[in-house]
Design an enzyme around this catalytic site. Structure first.
Site, PDB file in Angstrom:
ATOM      1  N   PRO A  57       0.843  -1.200   0.000  1.00  0.00           N
ATOM      2  CA  PRO A  57       0.000   0.000   0.000  1.00  0.00           C
ATOM      3  C   PRO A  57       0.871   1.240   0.000  1.00  0.00           C
ATOM      4  CG  PRO A  57      -0.751  -1.579   1.637  1.00  0.00           C
ATOM      5  CD  PRO A  57       0.560  -2.083   1.131  1.00  0.00           C
ATOM      6  N   GLU A  58       0.447   2.261  -0.713  1.00  0.00           N
ATOM      7  CA  GLU A  58       1.222   3.488  -0.807  1.00  0.00           C
ATOM      8  C   GLU A  58       0.660   4.539   0.154  1.00  0.00           C
ATOM      9  OE1 GLU A  58       1.999   4.660  -4.858  1.00  0.00           O
ATOM     10  OE2 GLU A  58       1.982   2.589  -5.549  1.00  0.00           O
ATOM     11  N   HIS A  92      -6.250 -15.269  10.127  1.00  0.00           N
ATOM     12  CA  HIS A  92      -5.094 -14.381  10.006  1.00  0.00           C
ATOM     13  C   HIS A  92      -5.221 -13.105  10.842  1.00  0.00           C
ATOM     14  CE1 HIS A  92      -3.523 -17.052   6.984  1.00  0.00           C
ATOM     15  NE2 HIS A  92      -4.624 -16.931   6.283  1.00  0.00           N
ATOM     16  N   ARG A 151      -0.614 -12.737   4.306  1.00  0.00           N
ATOM     17  CA  ARG A 151       0.707 -13.079   3.775  1.00  0.00           C
ATOM     18  C   ARG A 151       1.845 -12.823   4.765  1.00  0.00           C
ATOM     19  NH1 ARG A 151      -2.541 -11.506  -0.279  1.00  0.00           N
ATOM     20  NH2 ARG A 151      -2.440 -12.619  -2.261  1.00  0.00           N
ATOM     21  N   ARG A 175      21.407  13.490 -11.331  1.00  0.00           N
ATOM     22  CA  ARG A 175      21.081  12.059 -11.219  1.00  0.00           C
ATOM     23  C   ARG A 175      20.818  11.470 -12.594  1.00  0.00           C
ATOM     24  NH1 ARG A 175      18.688  10.090  -5.778  1.00  0.00           N
ATOM     25  NH2 ARG A 175      18.176   8.323  -7.100  1.00  0.00           N
TER      26      ARG A 175
END
Length: 302
Positions: free
Chosen positions: A21-22, A119, A138, A181
């Protein structure tokens, strides 16, 4: 009180990094948890396994039980719960982690706690009646307890760049940070040392809106175009947070509801679909960069 050993990079499981997730998803979860947790005492903490991505800290259940949550904050993709015991609970959702609220929510209605699931690894029963459950099929998620004064020095947080919605992330900063960069601009924006919390989805979306090819070398993009990325990134993240995040695969909000920003994607996941940039007429292409899918329009992103 036992003193936790700070986990190190060596404690992390060796699997390749999964999609996580961001920032908008994590911020959405933080906001969903706040009414149930902020200012509330953890009446009982139940830790149902010894580890997730790395071992839980010693006596975590005992150290959480009786503690009052002073505030919930977010740093990059991590939720931090500052406790009145002088410790901070660091929470990482991982690949499939969910923080779900049941029971009593302030200002809302009463509803029963669901039956425990396989879970459900950590369960926090709040004194106000709410239950907060960390479910992670997971087990790529993580929790750690550290002294609040030292939380920013935790190895997960120590090297992070500025928050993209904070004042430290501005055009002068980004221009200076990317100067010289020679990595592709997409890789540069995914570097958490440059800016914290951005991930694959929202970098693809921001570059599409800015009309910048993800292949371009970061240091060869003109300074005005780099500076223009700052408001675009802010807009994409703000819109995603308002929409409840992008609930791809397993992510859910604290309420269990799906986010819906994915319905507004202009690039991500739209391989072969028409570009949505006004007047473009191109089609979204998928390429692979550093093992991750990149979606962009080769016609309007230069």
């Amino acid at each position: 009180m036992s003193v936790a050993r700070l986990p190190t990079r060596a404690d992390a499981k060796p699997e390749a990094a999964p999609p996580m997730p961001e920032l908008p998803e994590v911020e959405t979860v933080r906001r969903g948890l706040a009414p149930a947790m902020e200012g509330q005492v953890i009446a009982r903490a139940d830790v149902r396994r010894p580890d997730l991505r790395w071992p839980f800290p010693p006596d975590m259940a005992a150290r959480l039980t009786g503690a009052r949550v002073l505030r919930l904050r977010r740093r990059s993709k991590y939720i931090l719960a500052d406790l009145d015991t002088g410790e901070t609970l660091i929470i990482h959702l991982g690949m499939s982690g969910r923080m779900l609220v049941s029971g009593v929510m302030p200002g809302a209605f009463h509803f029963d706690h669901p039956a425990p699931e396989k879970h459900d690894h950590v369960v926090l029963d709040m004194a106000g009646g709410a239950r907060v459950t960390f479910n992670d099929a997971r087990r790529f998620g993580a929790m750690d307890l550290v002294p609040t004064a030292a939380a920013e020095a935790h190895w997960l947080l120590a090297d992070l760049g500025p928050e993209p919605l904070g004042n430290a992330f501005n055009d002068a900063y980004l221009v200076a940070r990317l100067r010289g960069r020679m990595t592709p601009i997409k890789a540069a924006l995914l570097d958490q040392r440059v800016v914290a919390g951005l991930g694959n989805i929202y970098v693809c979306e921001a570059l599409n809106r800015a009309g910048i090819s993800p292949r371009r070398k970061a240091g060869r993009i003109a300074a005005p175009r780099v500076a223009g990325l700052v408001p675009v990134i802010r807009d994409v993240l703000t819109e995603a947070i308002a929409a409840g995040g992008s609930s791809l695969r397993d992510h859910r909000q604290a309420s269990g509801e799906l986010g819906y920003f994915q319905h507004d994607f202009r690039a991500y996941g739209r391989e072969g679909a028409p570009c949505r940039s006004p007047g473009c007429g191109g089609a979204i292409r998928r390429i692979v960069q550093s093992g991750r899918s990149t979606f962009y329009c080769p016609r309007c992103q230069r």
